[in-house]
Design a protein around this motif. Structure first.
Motif, PDB file in Angstrom:
ATOM      1  N   ALA A  16      -2.854   5.929 -51.779  1.00  0.00           N
ATOM      2  CA  ALA A  16      -2.845   7.383 -51.594  1.00  0.00           C
ATOM      3  C   ALA A  16      -2.657   7.763 -50.135  1.00  0.00           C
ATOM      4  N   ARG A  17      -3.294   7.056 -49.219  1.00  0.00           N
ATOM      5  CA  ARG A  17      -3.184   7.423 -47.807  1.00  0.00           C
ATOM      6  C   ARG A  17      -1.768   7.182 -47.289  1.00  0.00           C
ATOM      7  N   PHE A  18      -1.167   6.101 -47.695  1.00  0.00           N
ATOM      8  CA  PHE A  18       0.220   5.842 -47.298  1.00  0.00           C
ATOM      9  C   PHE A  18       1.132   6.935 -47.858  1.00  0.00           C
ATOM     10  N   ASP A  19       1.000   7.234 -49.135  1.00  0.00           N
ATOM     11  CA  ASP A  19       1.857   8.225 -49.786  1.00  0.00           C
ATOM     12  C   ASP A  19       1.717   9.602 -49.140  1.00  0.00           C
ATOM     13  N   ARG A  20       0.481  10.021 -48.905  1.00  0.00           N
ATOM     14  CA  ARG A  20       0.234  11.399 -48.477  1.00  0.00           C
ATOM     15  C   ARG A  20       0.442  11.603 -46.977  1.00  0.00           C
ATOM     16  N   GLU A  21       0.313  10.528 -46.182  1.00  0.00           N
ATOM     17  CA  GLU A  21       0.350  10.697 -44.731  1.00  0.00           C
ATOM     18  C   GLU A  21       1.484   9.950 -44.028  1.00  0.00           C
ATOM     19  N   ALA A  22       1.908   8.827 -44.578  1.00  0.00           N
ATOM     20  CA  ALA A  22       2.882   7.994 -43.870  1.00  0.00           C
ATOM     21  C   ALA A  22       4.266   7.995 -44.494  1.00  0.00           C
ATOM     22  N   LEU A  23       4.355   8.284 -45.781  1.00  0.00           N
ATOM     23  CA  LEU A  23       5.605   8.106 -46.515  1.00  0.00           C
ATOM     24  C   LEU A  23       6.728   8.999 -45.995  1.00  0.00           C
ATOM     25  N   ALA A  24       6.492  10.298 -45.907  1.00  0.00           N
ATOM     26  CA  ALA A  24       7.552  11.221 -45.493  1.00  0.00           C
ATOM     27  C   ALA A  24       8.070  10.912 -44.089  1.00  0.00           C
ATOM     28  N   PRO A  25       7.195  10.704 -43.079  1.00  0.00           N
ATOM     29  CA  PRO A  25       7.720  10.342 -41.753  1.00  0.00           C
ATOM     30  C   PRO A  25       8.519   9.046 -41.754  1.00  0.00           C
ATOM     31  N   LEU A  26       8.088   8.073 -42.552  1.00  0.00           N
ATOM     32  CA  LEU A  26       8.799   6.799 -42.610  1.00  0.00           C
ATOM     33  C   LEU A  26      10.188   6.977 -43.213  1.00  0.00           C
ATOM     34  N   LEU A  27      10.267   7.694 -44.328  1.00  0.00           N
ATOM     35  CA  LEU A  27      11.559   7.944 -44.962  1.00  0.00           C
ATOM     36  C   LEU A  27      12.468   8.777 -44.058  1.00  0.00           C
ATOM     37  N   ARG A  28      11.900   9.789 -43.419  1.00  0.00           N
ATOM     38  CA  ARG A  28      12.690  10.648 -42.533  1.00  0.00           C
ATOM     39  C   ARG A  28      13.290   9.841 -41.385  1.00  0.00           C
ATOM     40  N   LYS A  29      12.505   8.932 -40.818  1.00  0.00           N
ATOM     41  CA  LYS A  29      13.005   8.089 -39.723  1.00  0.00           C
ATOM     42  C   LYS A  29      14.108   7.166 -40.233  1.00  0.00           C
ATOM     43  N   ALA A  30      13.938   6.627 -41.428  1.00  0.00           N
ATOM     44  CA  ALA A  30      14.961   5.747 -41.999  1.00  0.00           C
ATOM     45  C   ALA A  30      16.272   6.487 -42.195  1.00  0.00           C
ATOM     46  N   LYS A  31      16.184   7.716 -42.705  1.00  0.00           N
ATOM     47  CA  LYS A  31      17.404   8.504 -42.900  1.00  0.00           C
ATOM     48  C   LYS A  31      18.061   8.829 -41.557  1.00  0.00           C
ATOM     49  N   SER A  32      17.265   8.976 -40.501  1.00  0.00           N
ATOM     50  CA  SER A  32      17.820   9.327 -39.190  1.00  0.00           C
ATOM     51  C   SER A  32      18.674   8.212 -38.601  1.00  0.00           C
ATOM     52  N   VAL A  33      18.449   6.968 -39.048  1.00  0.00           N
ATOM     53  CA  VAL A  33      19.265   5.848 -38.553  1.00  0.00           C
ATOM     54  C   VAL A  33      20.319   5.431 -39.575  1.00  0.00           C
ATOM     55  N   GLY A  34      20.470   6.213 -40.640  1.00  0.00           N
ATOM     56  CA  GLY A  34      21.536   5.962 -41.606  1.00  0.00           C
ATOM     57  C   GLY A  34      21.205   4.994 -42.712  1.00  0.00           C
ATOM     58  N   ALA A  35      19.926   4.692 -42.926  1.00  0.00           N
ATOM     59  CA  ALA A  35      19.539   3.732 -43.963  1.00  0.00           C
ATOM     60  C   ALA A  35      19.518   4.387 -45.340  1.00  0.00           C
ATOM     61  N   ILE A  36      19.817   3.599 -46.369  1.00  0.00           N
ATOM     62  CA  ILE A  36      19.597   3.997 -47.751  1.00  0.00           C
ATOM     63  C   ILE A  36      18.097   3.946 -48.015  1.00  0.00           C
ATOM     64  N   THR A  37      17.571   4.940 -48.720  1.00  0.00           N
ATOM     65  CA  THR A  37      16.145   4.934 -49.055  1.00  0.00           C
ATOM     66  C   THR A  37      15.981   4.917 -50.566  1.00  0.00           C
ATOM     67  N   ILE A  38      15.049   4.091 -51.034  1.00  0.00           N
ATOM     68  CA  ILE A  38      14.811   3.928 -52.466  1.00  0.00           C
ATOM     69  C   ILE A  38      13.328   3.670 -52.676  1.00  0.00           C
ATOM     70  N   ALA A  39      12.791   4.127 -53.796  1.00  0.00           N
ATOM     71  CA  ALA A  39      11.384   3.898 -54.098  1.00  0.00           C
ATOM     72  C   ALA A  39      11.199   3.535 -55.562  1.00  0.00           C
ATOM     73  N   ASP A  40      10.403   2.507 -55.779  1.00  0.00           N
ATOM     74  CA  ASP A  40       9.903   2.165 -57.102  1.00  0.00           C
ATOM     75  C   ASP A  40       8.640   2.996 -57.337  1.00  0.00           C
ATOM     76  N   MET A  41       8.070   2.922 -58.515  1.00  0.00           N
ATOM     77  CA  MET A  41       6.863   3.677 -58.837  1.00  0.00           C
ATOM     78  C   MET A  41       5.934   2.847 -59.702  1.00  0.00           C
ATOM     79  N   VAL A  42       4.633   3.198 -59.635  1.00  0.00           N
ATOM     80  CA  VAL A  42       3.645   2.695 -60.587  1.00  0.00           C
ATOM     81  C   VAL A  42       2.872   3.904 -61.111  1.00  0.00           C
ATOM     82  N   MET A  43       2.012   3.664 -62.073  1.00  0.00           N
ATOM     83  CA  MET A  43       1.213   4.751 -62.622  1.00  0.00           C
ATOM     84  C   MET A  43       0.279   5.323 -61.550  1.00  0.00           C
ATOM     85  N   ASP A  44       0.057   6.614 -61.607  1.00  0.00           N
ATOM     86  CA  ASP A  44      -0.767   7.327 -60.637  1.00  0.00           C
ATOM     87  C   ASP A  44      -2.242   7.088 -60.941  1.00  0.00           C
ATOM     88  N   GLN A  45      -2.938   6.406 -60.023  1.00  0.00           N
ATOM     89  CA  GLN A  45      -4.365   6.141 -60.212  1.00  0.00           C
ATOM     90  C   GLN A  45      -5.250   7.192 -59.538  1.00  0.00           C
TER      91      GLN A  45
END
Length: 320
Positions: A147-176
């Protein structure tokens, strides 16, 4: 170690694999099983090792403890050629460890601790400086594991990846933790692909029609949707196109990590410019091979094995 061209971020743990479970023993009794072994597990490391086997330069972002399990993970990554520059070791945490009960059909059930390195994984463990020009893909394995990664770190990490031209993809599991799709509103616009299982997608969206599911993710900002449909194969919604690929029939020994290996195959195909139909077929082959030995993805050897498997399937399909 060379700079990674692909980064996998998220769940990293150790699996205690218990093979041949027929029934749980009664209290005080000892049950007999086919075997007990240790292996690395967790979506991010499963994807990273599979991608390395396929010949890619891969790095791992995650959190482990400074304990026996953590050292096992580091050793296995080194042996596979996976960079651990982004893998943080915290001496105050136990490395998350799961018991994987594998029945005679290869299906599995899990026993996992409530607390540990997975639940502690947060923004302080993610070094955005690892996202550098030349990065070709960032794969999140998986949403809803921390939860902490998803809510606090995920968006900045993805945004930075897109800024350097990387493809971004995410798998999923059930929400606990109960924050659901709406809890990731800041992250969705930075995802090029999301790849849930069909069951996960149905439960998250409340929809059953694959096209409607894809539309629901798209209205949130995700560009493309790939549904893993088990024995029905996979279906991708790319732009206005709907593309499907069947699953390959194989004898499964252990299905642990099959979905992670499929996603690794998708990432490989995308990074290497394969058309989406070929990407899905390649990913299905990776998943089919991965389940033919005990351990998450242990049946996968290398790119040549996948290519030979596909060639054999194509030859078998040609009328004689």
């Amino acid at each position: 170690m060379p700079t990674p061209e692909i980064l996998c971020a998220g769940m990293v743990l150790v699996d205690v694999l218990v093979e041949g479970v027929e029934a749980m023993p009664a209290s005080g009794e000892t049950g007999r099983v086919a075997g007990v072994s240790l292996a690395t597990g967790g979506d991010a490391i499963n994807e990273a090792i599979a991608l390395a086997k396929l010949g890619n330069r891969v790095g791992l972002i995650g959190l482990v403890g400074d304990d026996t399990q953590g050292r096992l993970i580091l050793d296995r990554c080194a042996a596979a050629g996976v960079s651990t520059e982004g893998l943080v070791r915290d001496p105050g945490l136990p490395t998350s460890t799961s018991i994987v009960l594998i029945d005679k059909t290869g299906e599995r059930s899990f026993l996992s601790p409530r607390d540990g390195s997975i639940t502690a994984f947060g923004p302080e463990h993610v070094d955005l400086d690892l996202i550098r020009p030349g990065l070709r893909a960032l794969s999140i394995g998986s949403l809803f594991t921390s939860a902490r990664f998803d809510r606090e770190a995920l968006a900045p990490l993805l945004r930075k990846a897109k800024s350097v031209g990387a493809i971004t993809i995410a798998d999923m599991v059930m929400d606990q933790d109960g924050y659901g799709l709406d809890g990731l509103v800041d992250a969705w616009p930075y995802l090029d692909y999301v790849a849930p299982s069909e069951l996960e997608a149905e439960l998250f969206t409340g929809l059953t029609d694959p096209a409607a599911i894809a539309a629901d993710f798209r209205r949130r900002g995700v560009r493309n949707v790939i549904l893993k449909r088990g024995t029905k194969g996979a279906t991708a919604f790319i732009g206005e196109a709907e593309v499907s690929a069947p699953a390959f029939e194989v004898t499964a020994v252990d299905t642990t990590g099959a979905g992670d290996n499929f996603v690794a195959g998708v990432v490989h195909g995308l990074v290497h410019g394969l058309p989406i139909a070929d990407t899905l077929r390649f990913a299905s082959a990776v998943a089919a091979l991965s389940v033919q030995a005990v351990g998450a993805g242990a049946g996968l050897s290398d790119l040549a094995q996948v290519e030979a498997f596909l060639a054999d399937k194509e030859a078998a399909a040609v009328p004689q």
